[in-house]
Structure formats: structure tokens, C-alpha cells
Design a protein around this motif. Structure first.
Motif, PDB file in Angstrom:
ATOM      1  N   ASN A  28      -7.548   8.291   0.478  1.00 41.27           N
ATOM      2  CA  ASN A  28      -7.014   7.812  -0.798  1.00 41.27           C
ATOM      3  C   ASN A  28      -8.110   7.647  -1.843  1.00 41.27           C
ATOM      4  N   ARG A  29      -9.243   7.118  -1.429  1.00 46.32           N
ATOM      5  CA  ARG A  29     -10.332   6.899  -2.395  1.00 46.32           C
ATOM      6  C   ARG A  29     -10.786   8.219  -2.999  1.00 46.32           C
TER       7      ARG A  29
ATOM      8  N   PRO B 234      -0.407   3.504  -3.266  1.00 48.72           N
ATOM      9  CA  PRO B 234      -1.531   3.956  -2.431  1.00 48.72           C
ATOM     10  C   PRO B 234      -2.852   4.021  -3.176  1.00 48.72           C
ATOM     11  N   GLU B 235      -2.798   4.008  -4.521  1.00 52.48           N
ATOM     12  CA  GLU B 235      -4.042   4.042  -5.281  1.00 52.48           C
ATOM     13  C   GLU B 235      -4.716   2.673  -5.345  1.00 52.48           C
TER      14      GLU B 235
ATOM     15  N   LYS C  14       2.264  11.218   4.819  1.00 56.49           N
ATOM     16  CA  LYS C  14       1.070  10.384   4.906  1.00 56.49           C
ATOM     17  C   LYS C  14       0.694  10.139   6.362  1.00 56.49           C
TER      18      LYS C  14
ATOM     19  N   GLN D 181      -7.304   6.559   6.297  1.00 55.65           N
ATOM     20  CA  GLN D 181      -6.425   6.749   5.147  1.00 55.65           C
ATOM     21  C   GLN D 181      -7.052   6.207   3.864  1.00 55.65           C
TER      22      GLN D 181
ATOM     23  N   TRP E  19       0.830  -1.206   0.000  1.00 55.14           N
ATOM     24  CA  TRP E  19       0.000   0.000   0.000  1.00 55.14           C
ATOM     25  C   TRP E  19       0.867   1.260   0.000  1.00 55.14           C
TER      26      TRP E  19
ATOM     27  N   HIS F  81      -6.617   0.338  -3.621  1.00 53.31           N
ATOM     28  CA  HIS F  81      -7.392   0.298  -2.388  1.00 53.31           C
ATOM     29  C   HIS F  81      -7.486  -1.107  -1.802  1.00 53.31           C
TER      30      HIS F  81
ATOM     31  N   LYS G 276      -9.043  11.010  -3.223  1.00 62.42           N
ATOM     32  CA  LYS G 276      -7.955  11.584  -4.020  1.00 62.42           C
ATOM     33  C   LYS G 276      -7.840  10.905  -5.375  1.00 62.42           C
ATOM     34  N   TYR G 277      -7.804   9.572  -5.375  1.00 64.81           N
ATOM     35  CA  TYR G 277      -7.545   8.855  -6.622  1.00 64.81           C
ATOM     36  C   TYR G 277      -8.798   8.736  -7.488  1.00 64.81           C
TER      37      TYR G 277
END
Length: 960
Positions: free
Chosen positions: A488-489, A456-457, A874, A484, A452, A459, A491-492
Motif C-alpha cells: 500500500n505504501r 487502504p491509503e 487484496k 500489505q 483499513w 497507513h 502504491k499510494y
């Protein structure tokens, strides 16, 4: 018992009783029925992840993937660079045919996955899994045999002539599967051609098998057919009954393909049975099943090996031969049991390092099973590959295209480095999933955290990490992971939407069929990632709340989600857990019944029913449910434990002890089993020696758990144990450990302040100045509730002022009465777990997150620990989100909060002392509080700029 002279192992990838049984009942599988009627049969439980190369290697070795070394469909090529299809060169342990070869048994192995390149068996034949794969050309083009396909090479030319190209298939073959094939425009609809290739490849395997069984000497033969799996992925969607997403036209054309595939396999089985002879022991099995009913997915996940979502957790097995029972069902088998069973059939010992067991219940007169430490240390001519064996890269590239066409792997990036990195990550992901299945979530968590951090994209990496943390009962870390994931969800998803818009604009002049496969998959992936579906996040939140001991909060979420999960048996099992936590037994039973209505083979649901019935004192029904669960999922120590408890309750002591020992055989760290056995041996069997042994193991385990949970607010998953103490979870341990808690003597505490009817909580992130504030309060006259569990050191030279039981507050708050009138240090992440029936004053220490993280890193370094698998940026984001959640919780509970800046307490100690004393309303010695401050202890300070906390700007409740 006489040792069978010959054993024939037949593998049907994905064969499933749910398809087979109706065909048996209608008389359409006569040879399989003959085999079943004269032998034993049952379910074959698979492993997770349900990926065929990993599973068939476990079948051949009796070992889980982390022991045998095969983790997926592709692997890096160590000689030529780039990526190649998985080979047996990565296998790091002996297969059953290697062991038998050491004992002068003649072995024939055909098509096993993976078995390329063919192993040089000293007195046998191997035909690798690339033998049958036809190239994408017509029959007029050359079809040379790939180097390394056949051992011995002298048979290569003969076997090459046994192959049939799909274009050579007679139309009658296709018409048996698709009676209306002649009305299909095959220039537009490629499904008949896909079917032709599957039939041809399968027929090629069978041609080699029938030739070798008649023309080569053998004691053991293994032949693997993958056609049922390929037919399933291509045509199960059209199998009756028609699903709402399948058109009537397609349904009528292709509805009979699956049925015809099984009938064809039964015909081939008849050939093998006739050639093998009546005295040969036959073992027919599959590695997993294939959903043929309402559980079949309407969409395939957009991720590598996504088609595995169509696989079912139970395959089949049938065993028939001399000394084997006749016409009986024997349940509890797993794919790990095949290799030990084969060795036992030949009278050979089983390796102690194997994870499976012989199916001794299949024998009319069970043999004595001998054990040796490992077959890998036994020297001899076993036919494994020399260490310098390598492959032709051109052949590897062709085989890769085959895997891409079948949908087992995504198209490989053109960039070699990128392709290798992607492959390595996927292998690590599969390995981590296998560690979860092996009940080693600690090891799995390390891998998922690293993956991860790298991607990080992705999930799924974070979601799997969360699963591991919950199974390890590390809810604070899981909450941070969940936060987190949400960050991330969002953002991506935004990035994917932007990229999707760009791609569609670039390709607007191209029709969908004009796009390359990798381009279409990229669009699908971007489209999927750009959607922010709330249901998965809400379900994840509910799972987290259940683990945190908040079923009353989780259940309303789950109840709202039932509409979108009504075809998911696993969802109902999660919901039932919430009802069990609230002791709403009838609701839990009803929900488990819903799960079983969807999947009558759901071993987890039967286990849940056993829990419910045991709690409702319906002991006989609990035993029945536990036995059913064990029959479906034998390797479940929790089910054996519940069975032991129920039997103990009925006074069936001998059977109870046996069940509890099976539980400990599967998981030696299952602490409730040790606890109950200690009770039984002491009070019922009057065996103080064994009672003392089990009690000691229980106490050692509890001490180990307490050690693992210490400093849980800052310790990453990489520091936790590799095994789980109890799959039953924290609740069962809490109930058992009431008399085993770490004790402290209240008499040793200094008197509580008579003028303080509340508990003073000093909180904040680790390394934010909480120890400093505890020093100030102690000097001012407010006695701390603390112990000497953690001594002063260079990080906190004046002591930590910690109370060890407080770190376990979410599981046990029975010590809280001793905190009244005292100061208690509690990390911020645990504030939501303060019990509601007390009055609190909370002093929240604030410090620049840059300084907090820097100080934590120094502390971790000094103690020789690894930090979290996240960058400082992060980690800062996680802490910010975490503090936001805590702040909202304090606001909702209307708890009085005083925020003290760490910088302020150093630069203006007198002012801080005044504010604290006024906030608490206590007669404190403010001068003594001020004198405590030593500015030299302020380390990891910012070099410039204001020192302000980066707590989110939200309403802060009642503060001073």
C-alpha cells in the motif's frame, strides 16, 4: 470520618510538573505551593489516545471511552445532518455531578469539555464549554449567548455580561506574556492575537467561576480551564531551552509565554481558594502533561488530532482538605480515579462498572469504600438530558470553525456525506485506540481491519492493526499485514506524488499565503504521503521479528535505526526487549538507562529494568524498579506480577500474594499470576483449596489460548479473544507451561520409516491440497504425524491429517523428534519456523489462488466464521507477497523442495506419485498412492483456462 461539606474540582488542561517544579522552586506559584504543602500530590497518568474531550469525560465518569461514549472532537449531527463539535449528548453514562444531584447535592459545573448543551441539573448551575468562546469579530459587534449555554436560563443574561472579547484586552495583559509585543508587526505575525484570544477565553471562564462561587449555593463545584493546553500548542516551541528549529528572534519574543500562563493560573487559583474557604476540599488536576523539553516534537503528524503528539502521559494532581494527609506524595493515580475519589469524599459508593478507584492512600484514615453495581441503574432526578435534546446547527458550524482554527480537527469537506463519513471513521479510530489502552486488542483489531479495508491509503490503520496482532501473539497475520502495508505504501506514494505534481501545477501562480487552509493541508498531506521513508518500515519489521522470536535478526536493524530514534524512549524499550530475549542483560540495562535519560518518568523502562534485575538475581533492585514503575503506571498487571515474583523470591510471602492478587484484579486472565499463586498456596501457605482454584484457572486459560490459536493461518483477527492473557507475552507463558502442554502419546504412533532419517513436510496455503497429499503418503507407506484434534468433515471427508502442536511451532518445537521418518502437515506461513537442527524434504502444494480463496470462503461459511476484512483481490496480493517471502526463506536455507500442482495431482495422480516417491527416495507403494485420488473432491475449480499457481517467479531452491 466526617464527610466534607464542599468539594472544589479544578481542571488545568495539560498542566505538567516539569514546567511547574522550577516555578515552584523560584517562588513564582505561591498559591499552588500552599496547596501542595497542605495536601497530597503526585502524577496523574492519562489514557490513550490523549485527546481532551475523551479524557475529561473519563475524569467526570470514572469510565473508559468505550463505556462513556465520547470518542473525539466532532460527531455527526443526527437531526440536521452534517457534522458538529462533540457534545455531551453522546455521553451514555452519568457524570459525577449527576450522581451527586441524585443525593440533593447542589452542583456548579463551568466549562467542562464537553458540557454543551448545559445539563438541567435539578438544584445546580451548568455553564457549557461554548460560554467563553468569542466570535471572530470585534467588540462592537453583537455577541449573543448561544442557546443552551447556561442552566438555569435565568442566569444567562448575568453571565453574558461577565465575558470579555479579546479586542477589549488591555495591552498590559499581552505585555505580561510578551514583554516585547510592541515591536511585533501584528498584521504579519498573528501570534499576539492568538494569545489574546486564549487569555480572554480563560478569563471568561474565571469570571463565571468567581461570580457563581460567591453568589450561588453549592456543595460541589467543577471548573475547567483549557488555556494551558492552548498556550502549549501555540507557544511551547519557544519555551526554554531553545530548540534548534526555533529562530533566535522568535525565541526571544515568545520564550516567556508558558511561564506567564502558569503564573496567571496561580493567580486565578488564589481567587478560588479565597472564595472557597479553608474547610473546602480542593482537588486540582490535569488530564495529561505537555512536553516542555527535548521530547517536544519538531513536527506535528499530518493526521487528525495530530497536535496530541505534544502531550505527555503524566498530568498533575493536588488534593487538600479535611481528613487528607498533609505534605505527602501519593503516586499511582490515573484520570479514571477522580470520579471514584469524589464520590468517596461525599461518602457515596463507587460503581463497580467504573474503571477507576478512590485514592484511599491520600486519606489520613482511609474510609471504607462501598461498591454498588452501577449508578446508571439508580433512578432519580439526576439532571441528564432528555432523549430528544438537539442543538442549533448554526451554532454548531461556528464552533466547528473554532476547532479548525485551533488545529484540533482538519477542515471539513464541503460534501456533507463525505464529512459525515470522515467523522465517523475518525471516531471509530479513536475508539479502537481506546480499546488498545483498555487491553482489548481483539476488539480494536476488528475496527482497524474494517477501517483499513475502507481506506487502504490510511497507513495508520494498518499499522495499528499490526500492533494489535502482535499484542495478540498472532504473528502470521501480522506478517501478512506488514506485507500489505508495504504494498500500500508503494502504491499510494506513487499516486500522491502524481497528484502533488498536478496540484502544484494548478496553483503555481498562487503564493502559499494565498492558498486556503484546506488547500495548504492537502499539499502537506500529499507531500508527506509521497515520501517513502525506510526507517518506519524497518522499525516495524524489527518489531515483527521480535514477536516472531528472531531477536538476533531484529537487533541489527534496531541498532542501525538508533541514530534516527535517539530521542524516542519507546524505541529503546523495543531494543531492550531484543537483548532480553537473547539474555544479554547488561546490554538491556544499558538501553533502558538511555530511555530513562530521555524521560525519567518512563514507567515502561523501569518495568524493563525490573525484568533485567530479576533475571540477574538482583532481587532488591528488581523490587525497587518494579515499585517505581507501579508508582508511574499503576494499571500495569505485568509490573505487579514481577513485584510478586521478587517478593516471593525473598520469602515475603504475604506481600507477594498481595502483589499477585493486584495483578489479577487488573487482569483476571494473567495466567502466570495464577500459576505462581497455585504454587505459593500449595507449597508455602498449605491451602490446597486456593491452590486448586488457581491451577484450574491457569489450565483453563491455557486451553483457551490453544483454542484461539488453532487454525491461526486462516482465522482473521475478528475471531480472537477480546482480552490479552498476559502482557508479558508468549515467552513467559512458554516458560511456565512446560508441564502444562497438550500431551500426545508417542506410543500410539505407527512406526516411523527406518529408511527415512528426515522429516517430510507437506505444506502450502490452506485449501491447496495438503490433506490430499497426506492421504497419498499415508497410503504409500509413510506414516503421518497427526492426531484426531480436528475430525473429518464435508470440507475434508477423509480427514485433515493435522498435528495440533505443529500449529504452535514458533513457540514450541519440542515434539519435532517424533516427526523424523514421518510426514507432517504444516501451513506454508510456518515454514520459516522449522528448527534448523533437522533434515527436511518439503512437498509444496500449489493451487490457483482464485481456487484457494474460493475454497477458504466456502469453508469459513460452513463453519460460521467471518473472513478476512479484505477483498479477494487484496487477499490474493497478500498471499502472493507471503509466498514470495516463504520462498526466499526456503532458498536461503537451501531446503529441498518439490512443487506439486493440485491440478496435476488430480489429473495425473500416477505421475504425481512417481515424482513424490523419487523426490523422497523412499520405497513407497505408488499404486496405492494413485488409488487415493478422487476427482469428485476437486471443488471450487476454475471454469476455464489453465490451472497454474500464481506463486511469484523467483529462484526456488533445490527442487525436483
Amino acid at each position: 470520618m466526617s464527610v466534607p461539606r464542599k468539594v472544589l474540582l479544578i481542571g488545568w488542561d495539560s498542566a505538567d510538573w516539569r514546567v511547574i517544579t522550577p516555578l515552584l522552586n523560584s517562588g513564582q506559584l505561591p498559591y499552588l505551593k500552599q496547596l501542595i504543602d497542605t495536601g497530597v500530590s503526585g502524577n496523574m497518568a492519562t489514557l490513550y489516545p490523549i485527546l481532551s474531550p475523551m479524557l475529561w469525560t473519563s475524569i467526570a465518569t470514572g469510565k473508559r471511552p468505550h463505556k462513556h461514549g465520547i470518542y473525539g472532537f466532532t460527531e455527526p449531527d443526527p437531526y440536521m445532518g452534517g457534522v458538529r463539535p462533540i457534545t455531551n449528548l453522546s455521553r451514555k453514562t452519568k457524570a459525577v455531578w449527576n450522581i451527586l444531584s441524585q443525593h440533593d447535592k447542589k452542583c456548579i459545573v463551568i466549562g467542562w469539555w464537553p458540557s454543551h448543551p448545559a445539563e438541567p441539573l435539578p438544584s445546580g448551575v451548568m455553564v457549557s464549554n461554548v460560554y467563553q468562546r468569542s466570535p471572530n469579530t470585534d467588540a462592537t459587534q453583537p455577541w449573543p449567548m448561544t442557546k443552551g449555554t447556561v442552566h438555569p436560563a435565568t442566569l444567562a443574561e448575568t453571565l453574558a455580561k461577565k465575558r470579555m472579547h479579546p479586542s477589549q484586552l488591555d495591552d498590559s495583559y499581552i505585555l505580561r506574556f510578551i514583554p516585547k509585543a510592541d515591536v511585533i508587526d501584528q498584521e504579519k505575525d498573528r501570534r499576539p492575537k492568538i494569545l489574546g484570544k486564549i487569555i480572554a477565553d480563560c478569563t471568561n471562564v474565571h469570571s463565571a467561576a468567581t461570580y457563581l462561587i460567591d453568589n450561588e449555593p453549592w456543595d460541589f463545584m467543577a471548573v475547567y480551564y483549557d488555556a494551558i493546553d492552548h498556550l502549549g500548542h501555540s507557544f511551547m516551541g519557544y519555551h526554554p531551552p531553545r530548540q534548534k528549529w526555533i529562530s533566535k528572534e522568535d525565541f526571544e519574543l515568545y520564550r516567556g509565554v508558558i511561564k506567564a500562563g502558569y503564573i496567571y493560573h496561580d493567580m486565578m487559583l488564589g481567587d478560588l481558594l479565597a472564595a472557597a474557604g479553608p474547610e473546602t476540599t480542593i482537588l486540582l488536576m490535569s488530564d495529561h502533561g505537555f512536553h516542555p523539553d527535548k521530547l517536544r516534537p519538531s513536527k506535528i503528524p499530518l493526521e487528525p488530532a495530530g497536535p496530541a503528539a505534544e502531550h505527555r502521559q503524566y498530568g498533575i494532581y493536588v488534593l487538600k482538605g479535611p481528613g487528607i494527609k498533609s505534605g505527602e506524595r501519593v503516586q499511582g493515580a490515573t484520570v479514571l480515579d477522580i470520579c471514584p475519589t469524589l464520590l468517596s469524599l461525599f461518602g457515596l459508593p463507587v460503581g463497580q462498572d467504573m474503571d477507576g478507584k478512590p485514592l484511599v492512600a491520600a486519606w489520613a484514615d482511609p474510609p471504607k469504600i462501598e461498591i454498588i453495581p452501577s449508578w446508571d441503574t439508580i433512578l432519580g432526578s439526576d439532571g441528564t438530558h432528555p432523549p430528544d435534546t438537539h442543538l442549533d446547527p448554526d451554532d454548531s458550524r461556528e464552533a466547528l470553525r473554532q476547532l479548525e482554527a485551533l488545529g484540533y480537527i482538519e477542515p471539513m469537506p464541503q460534501n456533507t456525506v463525505e464529512a459525515v463519513d470522515k467523522t465517523k471513521r475518525e471516531l471509530r479510530y479513536n475508539l479502537a485506540c481506546a480499546y488498545i489502552d483498555a487491553r482489548m486488542p481483539g476488539v480494536a483489531a476488528e475496527i482497524f481491519a474494517a477501517l483499513w479495508g475502507e481506506c487502504p491509503e490510511e497507513h495508520r490503520h494498518g499499522a495499528q492493526l499490526l500492533t494489535c496482532q502482535l499484542s495478540l501473539d498472532r504473528c502470521i497475520e501480522a506478517r501478512a499485514t506488514f506485507v500489505q502495508l508495504q504494498i500500500n505504501r508503494r502504491k499510494y506514494a506513487a499516486e500522491a506524488a502524481k497528484e502533488l505534481k498536478k496540484r502544484r501545477k494548478e496553483w503555481k501562480d498562487r503564493r502559499p499565503e494565498e492558498l486556503k487552509l484546506n488547500e495548504r493541508m492537502e499539499l502537506d498531506r500529499l507531500a508527506g504521503r509521497s515520501k517513502l521513508s525506510l526507517a518506519p518500515i524497518q522499525q516495524m519489521e524489527a518489531m515483527l521479528l521480535l514477536a516472531e522470536g528472531k531477536p538476533e535478526v531484529a537487533l541489527p536493524i534496531l541498532e542501525k535505526l538508533e541514530k534516527v530514534n535517539r530521542t524516542d524512549p519507546g524505541f529503546y524499550s523495543h531494543m531492550a526487549r531484543g537483548y532480553i530475549a537473547l539474555k544479554q542483560w547488561d546490554k538491556a540495562e544499558k538501553v533502558y538507562r538511555k530511555a530513562l535519560a530521555l524521560d525519567s518518568d518512563n514507567g515502561h523502562a523501569y518495568f524493563g529494568l525490573a525484568q533485567v534485575y530479576l533475571s540477574k538475581r538482583r532481587t532488591y533492585k528488581a523490587i525497587d524498579a518494579a515499585l517505581t514503575s507501579i508508582g508511574l503506571l499503576y494499571n500495569n498487571p505485568s509490573a505487579h506480577f514481577l513485584l510478586g515474583v521478587a517478593l516471593h523470591r525473598l520469602g515475603q510471602i504475604e506481600q507477594a500474594v498481595e502483589a499477585l492478587h493486584v495483578c489479577l484484579t487488573q487482569n483476571a486472565n494473567f495466567l502466570p499470576a495464577h500459576h505462581r499463586l497455585a504454587h505459593i498456596y500449595e507449597n508455602r501457605l498449605k491451602d490446597p483449596t486456593k491452590a486448586t482454584s488457581h491451577r484450574a484457572k491457569f489450565r483453563e486459560g491455557m486451553a483457551r489460548l490453544r483454542e484461539q490459536r488453532r487454525d491461526s493461518s486462516i482465522r482473521p483477527a475478528t475471531t480472537i479473544s477480546n482480552g490479552d492473557a498476559s502482557p508479558l507475552g508468549a515467552d513467559s507463558l512458554r516458560a511456565i507451561a512446560n508441564t502444562e502442554k497438550s500431551k500426545f502419546d508417542p506410543a500410539t504412533l505407527s512406526p516411523a520409516r527406518a529408511d527415512a532419517s528426515f522429516v517430510t513436510i507437506v505444506s502450502g496455503l490452506p485449501r491447496s491440497g495438503t490433506s490430499l497429499m497426506m492421504q497419498m503418503l499415508a497410503a504409500g507407506g509413510l506414516s503421518p504425524l497427526h492426531d484426531n484434534h480436528r475430525s473429518a468433515d464435508s470440507d475434508n471427508p477423509r480427514g485433515y491429517f493435522e498435528f495440533a502442536p505443529a500449529k504452535n511451532i514458533r513457540m514450541d518445537d519440542s515434539w519435532m523428534p517424533h516427526a523424523k521418518g514421518r510426514a507432517l502437515k504444516l501451513v506454508a506461513q510456518l515454514l520459516p519456523f522449522l528448527p534448523p537442527n533437522y533434515e527436511y524434504r518439503i512437498i509444496l502444494m500449489e493451487r490457483s489462488l482464485e481456487e484457494v480463496i474460493a475454497s477458504q470462503k466456502v469453508m469459513l461459511y460452513r463453519h460460521g466464521r467471518e473472513g478476512a476484512a479484505l477483498s479477494s483481490d487484496k487477499l490474493r496480493e497478500v498471499y502472493e507477497e507471503h509466498l514470495l517471502l516463504v520462498t526466499k526463506e526456503l532458498e536461503e536455507r537451501k531446503l529441498p523442495v518439490l512443487r506439486i500442482s493440485h491440478h496435476e495431482s488430480i489429473s495425473d495422480p500416477a505421475g504425481s506419485a512417481e515424482r513424490v516417491a523419487d523426490f523422497l527416495g523412499l520405497r513407497l507403494d505408488r499404486a496405492a498412492m494413485t488409488a487415493v485420488i478422487d476427482p469428485s473432491l476437486h471443488r471450487q475449480r476454475l471454469l476455464s483456462g489453465p490451472v497454474g499457481v500464481t506463486t511469484p517467479n523467483v529462484s526456488r531452491g533445490v527442487s525436483s
